[in-house]
Scaffold this motif. Structure first.
Motif, PDB file in Angstrom:
ATOM      1  N   ARG A   1       0.822  -1.195   0.000  1.00 11.15           N
ATOM      2  CA  ARG A   1       0.000   0.000   0.000  1.00 11.15           C
ATOM      3  C   ARG A   1       0.866   1.259   0.000  1.00 11.15           C
ATOM      4  O   ARG A   1       1.789   1.401   0.790  1.00 11.15           O
ATOM      5  N   GLY A   2       0.542   2.167  -0.913  1.00  8.28           N
ATOM      6  CA  GLY A   2       1.254   3.441  -0.973  1.00  8.28           C
ATOM      7  C   GLY A   2       2.628   3.376  -1.607  1.00  8.28           C
ATOM      8  O   GLY A   2       3.351   4.346  -1.597  1.00  8.28           O
ATOM      9  N   ALA A   3       2.981   2.237  -2.162  1.00  3.55           N
ATOM     10  CA  ALA A   3       4.304   2.103  -2.778  1.00  3.55           C
ATOM     11  C   ALA A   3       4.285   2.673  -4.191  1.00  3.55           C
ATOM     12  O   ALA A   3       3.320   2.534  -4.926  1.00  3.55           O
ATOM     13  N   THR A   4       5.353   3.318  -4.559  1.00  2.00           N
ATOM     14  CA  THR A   4       5.521   3.809  -5.918  1.00  2.00           C
ATOM     15  C   THR A   4       6.379   2.805  -6.666  1.00  2.00           C
ATOM     16  O   THR A   4       7.470   2.456  -6.213  1.00  2.00           O
ATOM     17  N   VAL A   5       5.874   2.350  -7.787  1.00  2.00           N
ATOM     18  CA  VAL A   5       6.609   1.381  -8.597  1.00  2.00           C
ATOM     19  C   VAL A   5       7.080   2.086  -9.862  1.00  2.00           C
ATOM     20  O   VAL A   5       6.288   2.677 -10.587  1.00  2.00           O
ATOM     21  N   ILE A   6       8.375   2.032 -10.094  1.00  2.00           N
ATOM     22  CA  ILE A   6       8.956   2.652 -11.281  1.00  2.00           C
ATOM     23  C   ILE A   6       9.370   1.528 -12.222  1.00  2.00           C
ATOM     24  O   ILE A   6      10.201   0.698 -11.858  1.00  2.00           O
ATOM     25  N   PRO A   7       8.781   1.486 -13.412  1.00  2.00           N
ATOM     26  CA  PRO A   7       9.134   0.422 -14.360  1.00  2.00           C
ATOM     27  C   PRO A   7      10.603   0.479 -14.779  1.00  2.00           C
ATOM     28  O   PRO A   7      11.206   1.550 -14.832  1.00  2.00           O
ATOM     29  N   ASP A   8      11.150  -0.674 -15.110  1.00  2.00           N
ATOM     30  CA  ASP A   8      12.543  -0.782 -15.565  1.00  2.00           C
ATOM     31  C   ASP A   8      12.825   0.178 -16.718  1.00  2.00           C
ATOM     32  O   ASP A   8      13.867   0.829 -16.755  1.00  2.00           O
ATOM     33  N   ARG A   9      11.903   0.262 -17.687  1.00  2.00           N
ATOM     34  CA  ARG A   9      12.145   1.093 -18.876  1.00  2.00           C
ATOM     35  C   ARG A   9      12.247   2.577 -18.524  1.00  2.00           C
ATOM     36  O   ARG A   9      12.979   3.321 -19.171  1.00  2.00           O
ATOM     37  N   VAL A  10      11.534   3.003 -17.483  1.00  2.00           N
ATOM     38  CA  VAL A  10      11.608   4.400 -17.049  1.00  2.00           C
ATOM     39  C   VAL A  10      12.969   4.668 -16.400  1.00  2.00           C
ATOM     40  O   VAL A  10      13.613   5.683 -16.668  1.00  2.00           O
ATOM     41  N   VAL A  11      13.406   3.743 -15.564  1.00  2.00           N
ATOM     42  CA  VAL A  11      14.727   3.881 -14.938  1.00  2.00           C
ATOM     43  C   VAL A  11      15.813   3.860 -16.010  1.00  2.00           C
ATOM     44  O   VAL A  11      16.780   4.617 -15.946  1.00  2.00           O
ATOM     45  N   ALA A  12      15.630   3.030 -17.036  1.00  2.00           N
ATOM     46  CA  ALA A  12      16.604   2.974 -18.133  1.00  2.00           C
ATOM     47  C   ALA A  12      16.674   4.308 -18.867  1.00  2.00           C
ATOM     48  O   ALA A  12      17.766   4.771 -19.225  1.00  2.00           O
ATOM     49  N   ARG A  13      15.537   4.959 -19.084  1.00  2.00           N
ATOM     50  CA  ARG A  13      15.542   6.272 -19.745  1.00  2.00           C
ATOM     51  C   ARG A  13      16.254   7.312 -18.895  1.00  2.00           C
ATOM     52  O   ARG A  13      16.996   8.147 -19.410  1.00  2.00           O
ATOM     53  N   ILE A  14      16.003   7.275 -17.599  1.00  2.00           N
ATOM     54  CA  ILE A  14      16.678   8.196 -16.681  1.00  2.00           C
ATOM     55  C   ILE A  14      18.188   7.952 -16.731  1.00  2.00           C
ATOM     56  O   ILE A  14      18.985   8.888 -16.803  1.00  2.00           O
ATOM     57  N   ALA A  15      18.586   6.678 -16.719  1.00  2.00           N
ATOM     58  CA  ALA A  15      20.009   6.327 -16.765  1.00  2.00           C
ATOM     59  C   ALA A  15      20.642   6.763 -18.079  1.00  2.00           C
ATOM     60  O   ALA A  15      21.778   7.256 -18.091  1.00  2.00           O
ATOM     61  N   ALA A  16      19.923   6.608 -19.194  1.00  2.00           N
ATOM     62  CA  ALA A  16      20.472   7.020 -20.496  1.00  2.00           C
ATOM     63  C   ALA A  16      20.690   8.529 -20.531  1.00  2.00           C
ATOM     64  O   ALA A  16      21.714   9.002 -21.034  1.00  2.00           O
ATOM     65  N   GLN A  17      19.743   9.286 -19.988  1.00  2.00           N
ATOM     66  CA  GLN A  17      19.908  10.746 -19.951  1.00  2.00           C
ATOM     67  C   GLN A  17      21.072  11.133 -19.030  1.00  2.00           C
ATOM     68  O   GLN A  17      21.871  11.999 -19.350  1.00  2.00           O
ATOM     69  N   ALA A  18      21.163  10.470 -17.878  1.00  2.00           N
ATOM     70  CA  ALA A  18      22.279  10.734 -16.954  1.00  2.00           C
ATOM     71  C   ALA A  18      23.610  10.374 -17.613  1.00  2.00           C
ATOM     72  O   ALA A  18      24.611  11.074 -17.438  1.00  2.00           O
ATOM     73  N   ALA A  19      23.636   9.291 -18.394  1.00  2.00           N
ATOM     74  CA  ALA A  19      24.854   8.888 -19.094  1.00  2.00           C
ATOM     75  C   ALA A  19      25.232   9.913 -20.151  1.00  2.00           C
ATOM     76  O   ALA A  19      26.413  10.224 -20.337  1.00  2.00           O
ATOM     77  N   ARG A  20      24.244  10.468 -20.842  1.00  2.00           N
ATOM     78  CA  ARG A  20      24.498  11.494 -21.856  1.00  2.00           C
ATOM     79  C   ARG A  20      25.143  12.718 -21.204  1.00  2.00           C
ATOM     80  O   ARG A  20      26.118  13.272 -21.705  1.00  2.00           O
ATOM     81  N   THR A  21      24.597  13.119 -20.051  1.00  2.00           N
ATOM     82  CA  THR A  21      25.148  14.263 -19.324  1.00  2.00           C
ATOM     83  C   THR A  21      26.564  13.963 -18.843  1.00  2.00           C
ATOM     84  O   THR A  21      27.473  14.781 -18.994  1.00  2.00           O
ATOM     85  N   ALA A  22      26.758  12.781 -18.273  1.00  2.00           N
ATOM     86  CA  ALA A  22      28.077  12.391 -17.771  1.00  2.00           C
ATOM     87  C   ALA A  22      29.084  12.278 -18.905  1.00  2.00           C
ATOM     88  O   ALA A  22      30.251  12.665 -18.757  1.00  2.00           O
ATOM     89  N   GLN A  23      28.645  11.770 -20.057  1.00  2.00           N
ATOM     90  CA  GLN A  23      29.529  11.642 -21.217  1.00  2.00           C
ATOM     91  C   GLN A  23      30.031  13.016 -21.655  1.00  2.00           C
ATOM     92  O   GLN A  23      31.214  13.189 -21.911  1.00  2.00           O
ATOM     93  N   SER A  24      29.148  13.988 -21.701  1.00  2.00           N
ATOM     94  CA  SER A  24      29.582  15.323 -22.130  1.00  2.00           C
ATOM     95  C   SER A  24      30.441  16.001 -21.073  1.00  2.00           C
ATOM     96  O   SER A  24      31.341  16.769 -21.406  1.00  2.00           O
ATOM     97  N   ARG A  25      30.206  15.702 -19.802  1.00  2.00           N
ATOM     98  CA  ARG A  25      30.999  16.292 -18.721  1.00  2.00           C
ATOM     99  C   ARG A  25      32.362  15.647 -18.571  1.00  2.00           C
ATOM    100  O   ARG A  25      33.369  16.322 -18.349  1.00  2.00           O
ATOM    101  N   ARG A  26      32.396  14.333 -18.663  1.00  2.00           N
ATOM    102  CA  ARG A  26      33.614  13.579 -18.337  1.00  2.00           C
ATOM    103  C   ARG A  26      34.443  13.165 -19.546  1.00  2.00           C
ATOM    104  O   ARG A  26      35.627  12.869 -19.405  1.00  2.00           O
ATOM    105  N   ALA A  27      33.804  13.094 -20.714  1.00  2.00           N
ATOM    106  CA  ALA A  27      34.505  12.567 -21.889  1.00  2.00           C
ATOM    107  C   ALA A  27      34.064  13.318 -23.128  1.00  2.00           C
ATOM    108  O   ALA A  27      33.484  12.744 -24.037  1.00  2.00           O
TER     109      ALA A  27
END
Length: 110
Positions: free
Chosen positions: A2-28
């Motif tokens: 009850r009251g739990a928020t479930v985040i689908p794998d594909r949503v987390v993957a999109r967040i990770a891809a965007q974070a990777a894009r940002t990290a790629q431009s910052r670090r490499a």
């Protein structure tokens, strides 16, 4: 649960891809060119409140690959944890392609 928020794998993957894009431009930073590297891709597997991420991206060469990869992994893990509230158990990074300055400029008319 009850009251739990479930985040689908594909949503987390999109967040990770965007974070990777940002990290790629910052670090490499890859030199800008018309033939930009393919954007990073990501997949995620969530199990019991922990997520395992797999990233795939292009990186510049020459560079300190172990250091850059480690920094990108840390950046992505921190950002995904911050945005999702999930514990990031592992971040696997696969380098798809090394982009050299000569490789970036290939085919360009001068």
């Amino acid at each position: 649960m009850r009251g739990a928020t479930v985040i689908p794998d594909r949503v987390v993957a999109r967040i990770a891809a965007q974070a990777a894009r940002t990290a790629q431009s910052r670090r490499a930073a890859i030199p800008p060119d018309r033939s930009r590297p393919a954007p990073p891709s990501a997949s995620a597997a969530i199990r019991a409140g922990s997520v395992r991420l797999h990233l795939s991206m292009d990186l510049p060469y020459p560079t300190d690959l172990p250091h850059v990869c480690e920094r990108i992994q840390v950046d992505v893990a921190e950002r995904v944890a911050q945005l999702t509230g999930l514990e990031v158990g592992e971040v696997i990074l696969t380098v798809r392609r090394l982009v050299t300055v000569a490789g970036v400029n290939r085919g360009r008319v001068r």
